[in-house]
Scaffold this active site. Structure first.
Site, PDB file in Angstrom:
ATOM      1  N   CYS A  41      -3.679 -12.095  63.997  1.00 48.42           N
ATOM      2  CA  CYS A  41      -2.573 -12.978  64.005  1.00 48.42           C
ATOM      3  C   CYS A  41      -1.734 -12.786  62.619  1.00 48.42           C
ATOM      4  O   CYS A  41      -2.348 -12.326  61.532  1.00 48.42           O
ATOM      5  CB  CYS A  41      -3.409 -14.419  63.689  1.00 48.42           C
ATOM      6  N   ASP A  55      -9.338 -23.302  60.546  1.00 50.51           N
ATOM      7  CA  ASP A  55      -9.015 -23.040  61.868  1.00 50.51           C
ATOM      8  C   ASP A  55      -8.971 -24.239  63.051  1.00 50.51           C
ATOM      9  O   ASP A  55      -8.495 -24.233  63.833  1.00 50.51           O
ATOM     10  CB  ASP A  55     -10.201 -22.120  62.709  1.00 50.51           C
TER      11      ASP A  55
END
Length: 430
Positions: free
Chosen positions: A126, A317
């Site tokens: 990512c 997250d």
């Protein structure tokens, strides 16, 4: 390219099985490189990142079987996979493999510890900020590794064939670097003490795995981890912990849409701070014999301020998902990101659904609205993509989430799990 179509406005009801944690499974898989015996992992999720790591391990000579055979298994959810690294054929992890997933860089620790050398491409994954690997390299140097960075590769070698235990203080908490140094130190000569280590449940799961293989590790889950190196490690059978991020994600989906869902297999102690925050928004969360029950009736969503920080605080997250929830809160909330410097890429996409969000440095100020309206949106990374799904479940009308390959990296059969609870959601293949 696949996309996900959602028609919002339906409450969720039923049960959702929580899969094994991706962030725990990946380091456990990499730990198979430390032994020439078979490491059997239970509860491994079927995810794109897991399949990519299997390819990377295969490049090094690791063989695997899924429930006794090599074919992928589509029925059920998480799987049991056997890994055998008896014959390491290559200590190089090439760019074309590592660039697709950041965690694949972690093979540097076990390869260096067992084989005495490793050549690993700098990582991908990512695109969230810079996420440098400096801490990995400093820590390995503290254990006696000779390192050189050349043409995008880290070339690492041990002196005299073996790493040597040492004391290392992390300048900042790093989950990945803690994983790597714990694995590397397991086969080092003498004692290693890691201070300011990450305390995440995934660290504990890896320590349990390594100890089952014959390592001598104490203190995992605290800021000080002690590893007494051993000559070799053996095989073991270890279970991957349930995914706390998936648990929190579905809990927020219920809190946003309303309804009543049991998250089967969830362990509340793995994300207690996040569950407390979700409760403050108005959801009712209780522990059951099989997991966690999340319920929200007609009452509105209360605004709550959060700041991300290492475990046991609110996890980064879950930040994007929580922002999705706060877009429909009755009032303003402040969400501050302290882990990554560029993790608000979902803000402009949530705005396309009607969210009112302003940014001030590393803080997002969310002014809740009475309703969101469906629209086409674009996923930018794994967690941002699922925040758009959550928002789409609550929005009026149709939402289409593009670039869903991000979702496939971290959520096992998401649309199926939500559909089984009453969501109108489907995957549309290009």
């Amino acid at each position: 390219m696949d996309r996900i179509r959602i028609v919002g406005g339906n409450k969720l009801a039923g049960s959702i099985p929580i899969s094994g944690a991706k962030n725990a499974a990946l380091p456990l898989m990499i730990a198979s490189l430390l032994t020439d015996d078979t490491l059997t992992l239970e509860n491994v999720p079927h995810l794109a990142d897991v399949e990519q790591l299997i390819r990377i391990l295969g490049n090094h000579g690791v063989d695997y079987s899924v429930n006794g055979r090599r074919e992928k298994q589509n029925e059920g959810y998480s799987r049991t996979i056997n890994f055998s690294a008896r014959n390491i054929v290559d200590t190089t992890a090439p760019y074309e493999l590592v660039s697709k997933m950041r965690a694949s860089f972690w093979v540097i620790g076990p390869l260096l510890a067992r084989m005495g050398e490793a050549k690993v491409s700098l990582p991908g994954g990512c695109a969230i900020g810079t996420r440098p690997v400096d801490l990995f390299l400093e820590g390995l140097q503290a254990l006696g590794a000779d390192l050189d960075v050349d043409t995008g590769y880290v070339i690492a070698k041990t002196k005299n064939g073996r790493l040597v235990g040492n004391r290392y203080v992390f300048p900042k908490v790093s989950v990945g670097a803690t994983h790597v140094l714990m694995m590397a130190a397991s086969l080092a000569k003498g004692e290693t003490v890691l201070e300011n280590a990450a305390c995440e449940p995934e660290i504990v799961n890896l320590a349990e795995c390594l100890n089952a293989m014959g390592a001598r590790i104490s203190g995992a889950g605290t800021p000080t981890i002690t590893i007494d190196g051993v000559e070799s490690l053996s095989g073991a059978r270890v279970r991957v912990i349930p995914d706390r991020i998936e648990t929190g994600t579905y809990a927020m989906a219920v809190a946003m849409t309303g309804g009543d869902v049991v998250l089967e297999g969830a362990r509340p102690e793995l994300l207690q701070t996040a569950l407390d925050v979700i409760s403050q928004t108005g959801a009712e969360i209780t522990q059951t014999n099989s997991g966690i029950r999340v319920k929200r009736n007609g009452a509105g969503i209360s605004p709550v301020d959060v700041t991300t920080a290492p475990f046991p605080a609110f996890p980064t997250d879950l930040q994007a998902q929580f922002m999705g929830l706060m877009t429909m809160a009755k009032g303003k909330s402040r969400i501050t990101e302290t882990i990554f410097e560029n993790r608000f890429m979902h803000v402009q996409e949530l705005a396309r659904l009607g969210a009112h969000i302003t940014l001030s440095g590393q803080t997002a100020i969310v002014d809740g609205v009475a309703k969101l309206k469906g629209a086409p949106v674009m996923a930018t990374d794994l967690r941002a993509s699922v925040s758009l799904v959550i928002a789409g479940l609550a929005a009026e009308g149709e939402t289409t989430v593009n670039r869903v390959y991000h979702l496939d990296r971290g959520f096992e059969r998401l649309e199926e799990k939500l559909s089984n609870c009453g969501a109108v959601i489907e995957r549309i293949s290009a």
